[in-house]
Design an enzyme around this catalytic site. Sequence first.
Site, short mmCIF file in Angstrom:
data_model
loop_
_atom_site.label_atom_id
_atom_site.label_comp_id
_atom_site.label_asym_id
_atom_site.label_seq_id
_atom_site.Cartn_x
_atom_site.Cartn_y
_atom_site.Cartn_z
NE ARG A 125 -3.56 1.00 2.59
CZ ARG A 125 -4.80 1.22 2.21
NH1 ARG A 125 -5.54 0.24 1.74
NH2 ARG A 125 -5.34 2.42 2.29
CB ILE A 126 1.04 4.24 -2.03
CG1 ILE A 126 1.66 3.40 -3.15
CG2 ILE A 126 1.68 5.62 -1.97
CD1 ILE A 126 1.36 3.86 -4.54
CG LEU A 127 2.45 3.76 4.02
CD1 LEU A 127 3.75 3.36 4.70
CD2 LEU A 127 1.26 3.52 4.93
CG ASN A 135 9.78 -0.40 0.66
OD1 ASN A 135 9.18 -1.39 1.07
ND2 ASN A 135 9.79 -0.07 -0.63
CG HIS A 171 11.35 -1.86 -5.03
ND1 HIS A 171 9.97 -1.91 -5.15
CD2 HIS A 171 11.84 -1.83 -6.30
CE1 HIS A 171 9.65 -1.89 -6.42
NE2 HIS A 171 10.76 -1.84 -7.14
C1 GAR Z 1 9.56 -8.81 -1.63
O1 GAR Z 1 10.15 -9.21 -2.84
C2 GAR Z 1 9.64 -7.31 -1.46
O2 GAR Z 1 10.84 -6.77 -1.93
C3 GAR Z 1 8.47 -6.88 -2.33
O3 GAR Z 1 7.45 -7.79 -2.01
C4 GAR Z 1 8.05 -9.03 -1.65
C5 GAR Z 1 7.53 -9.44 -0.30
O4 GAR Z 1 7.96 -10.71 0.03
N1 GAR Z 1 8.10 -5.53 -2.06
C6 GAR Z 1 7.69 -4.68 -2.98
O5 GAR Z 1 7.57 -4.97 -4.15
C7 GAR Z 1 7.38 -3.28 -2.47
N2 GAR Z 1 7.32 -2.36 -3.54
P1 GAR Z 1 7.84 -11.23 1.52
O6 GAR Z 1 6.38 -10.99 1.93
O7 GAR Z 1 8.15 -12.69 1.41
O8 GAR Z 1 8.81 -10.49 2.37
#
Ligand code: GAR
Length: 206
Positions: free
Chosen positions: A95-97, A111, A113
């Site tokens: 979610r975008i905060l 965060n 990414h």
């Molecule tokens: C991870 O790859 C994280 O980097 C990405 O969601 C996945 C969560 O995995 N986040 C994003 O894309 C945020 N923009 P997890 O629930 O197993 O930690």
Amino acid sequence: MGSKKFKLAVLVSGQGTNLQALIDQMEQGVLTAEISIVISNVKEAFALERANNHGIKTVFLDPKSYPDKKAFDRALIDRLQAEAIDLICLAGFMRILGKPFINSFAGRIINIHPSLLPAFPGLHPQRQALDYGVKFSGCTVHFVDEKVDSGPIILQSVVPLYDSDDEETLSRRILEQEHLIYPRAVQLIVENRLDVTTRKVTQQKT
Ligand code: GAR
């Protein structure tokens, strides 16, 4: 009396493997912090089960029970302020905060990414990397500012792309690196070893 532990909140929406990496590093004594609360905006997120398995307090905040995004963010702010959190870790929180949230915890939100930012922000970064044909991608831990996936970069790790890769294999290899750099980045903050000038983050030597 023991020294005061550095308190984290982890915000999740999904499987929670990054949350697990943080928990594991804490249990091994490498990451010297504690997770006070795990908050999810998704009821079925497996991350909540992971937290429960380790006796960590969990909260499900249902976006549908708030009139709008602003009200949801407000509830999130209140919950986190009640816990006196030192650092908020977004770990697959989809979610975008809004600005009030970011301002309430300025410099205290990070965060992870799954791309080498500033390349491939937003959704499906692994697919974006594959479609673009880059030879290397990776992951980034960064401070969160008002724009999406744009704040000062703390750590990155590079992952090569292979001709045989699909979204799943690439995501898996990137995740392995995420699990290494996320706890490391948090520990740098716990030890107060980062200097941030405008958008450049430098590490103090030990
Ligand atoms: C991870 O790859 C994280 O980097 C990405 O969601 C996945 C969560 O995995 N986040 C994003 O894309 C945020 N923009 P997890 O629930 O197993 O930690």
